[in-house]
Scaffold this active site. Sequence first.
Site, PDB file in Angstrom:
ATOM      1  CG  HIS A  11      -1.718   1.307   1.304  1.00  0.00           C
ATOM      2  ND1 HIS A  11      -2.657   1.670   0.361  1.00  0.00           N
ATOM      3  CD2 HIS A  11      -1.683   2.332   2.208  1.00  0.00           C
ATOM      4  CE1 HIS A  11      -3.172   2.846   0.671  1.00  0.00           C
ATOM      5  NE2 HIS A  11      -2.601   3.275   1.793  1.00  0.00           N
ATOM      6  CG  ASP A  34       1.468   9.913  -2.221  1.00  0.00           C
ATOM      7  OD1 ASP A  34       0.952  10.308  -1.151  1.00  0.00           O
ATOM      8  OD2 ASP A  34       2.668  10.065  -2.488  1.00  0.00           O
ATOM      9  CG  HIS A  92       0.974   9.994   2.182  1.00  0.00           C
ATOM     10  ND1 HIS A  92      -0.084   9.684   1.352  1.00  0.00           N
ATOM     11  CD2 HIS A  92       0.430  10.252   3.401  1.00  0.00           C
ATOM     12  CE1 HIS A  92      -1.211   9.735   2.035  1.00  0.00           C
ATOM     13  NE2 HIS A  92      -0.929  10.089   3.281  1.00  0.00           N
TER      14      HIS A  92
END
EC number: 3.1.3.2
Length: 335
Positions: free
Chosen positions: A217, A253, A226
């Site tokens: 992820h 993201d 991020h």
Amino acid sequence: MDSLRDVKPIKLIFSIFCLVIILSACNSTAELPRFVQPPEPDGSLSFLVVGDWGRRGSYNQSQVALQMGKIGKDLNIDFLISTGDNFYDDGIISPYDSQFQDSFTNIYTATSLQKPWYNVLGNHDYRGNVYAQLSPILRDLDCRWICLRSYVVNAEIVDIFFVDTTPFVDRYFDEPKDHVYDWRGVLPRNKYLNSLLTDVDVALQESMAKWKIVVGHHTIKSAGHHGNTIELEKQLLPILEANEVDLYINGHDHCLEHISSINSGIQFMTSGGGSKAWKGDVNDWNPQEMRFYYDGQGFMSVYTSEAELRVVFYDGLGHVLHRWSTLKNGVYSDI
């Protein structure tokens, strides 16, 4: 009619998986669970990748799903991958949570999408009942659903390694703010992470596949909101580099992105545009590495054969945004 082609492989995969689990339980050494994904008769595979999607159809999730169905039909895909954050904002509370039907079953309805869905958990999924997403009850409700923390999909010419990345991130433990994370099965954390890293390393070393793809992820490299995930850079990336992984695919993201590392042969692909996107939220990046960035909704496709790997990014209207391909001899091409 392709209904038999759609259903039988899923049943076969579940049967093989159950056998692997039984055999693994009799083995004293740790090993990642494995699925067998049958390739096409010519040995090729084609699949779609979408991430950060579960919003009951809102934020253009339904529109992206519609285009996925069209592209999936055109490519005659074999399966799909979700890069996590499957259900917003806080996962699901039980296997019978209406979110599962409203955000998955009733959204991805195209015939071409009635194939196995290989999922990983994202940080938002950890804010709910993790065991609910891992429950076999979900497979009873929708036989497409396949979700474990970490596992391997063996498809002859390609092995795909799914890695549970959320427990690596320090701030979820140190500064959870108002969020409550379901860490059952993860604690003690250091033991869990050390075991996972060892299992991934061993699985990669043992792989005889032509192509190696890792899915998680969280970002490793990203110019999005991020940015890089430092913990993965330090702990996971060296293992991927040592084992000559071809692609690392992530979400987290909410964008579409392709970064080509100048330090290794790994290509970093972000497919996190399944619903809500972050318009204009992009940071500076080395232009020698940044191949493509799109701050809107969309998804990607991957095609593998004995000699070639191809990636295509699509926006929420199904338009092609970026193409990239490579041959196993190291010839790269932005098409």
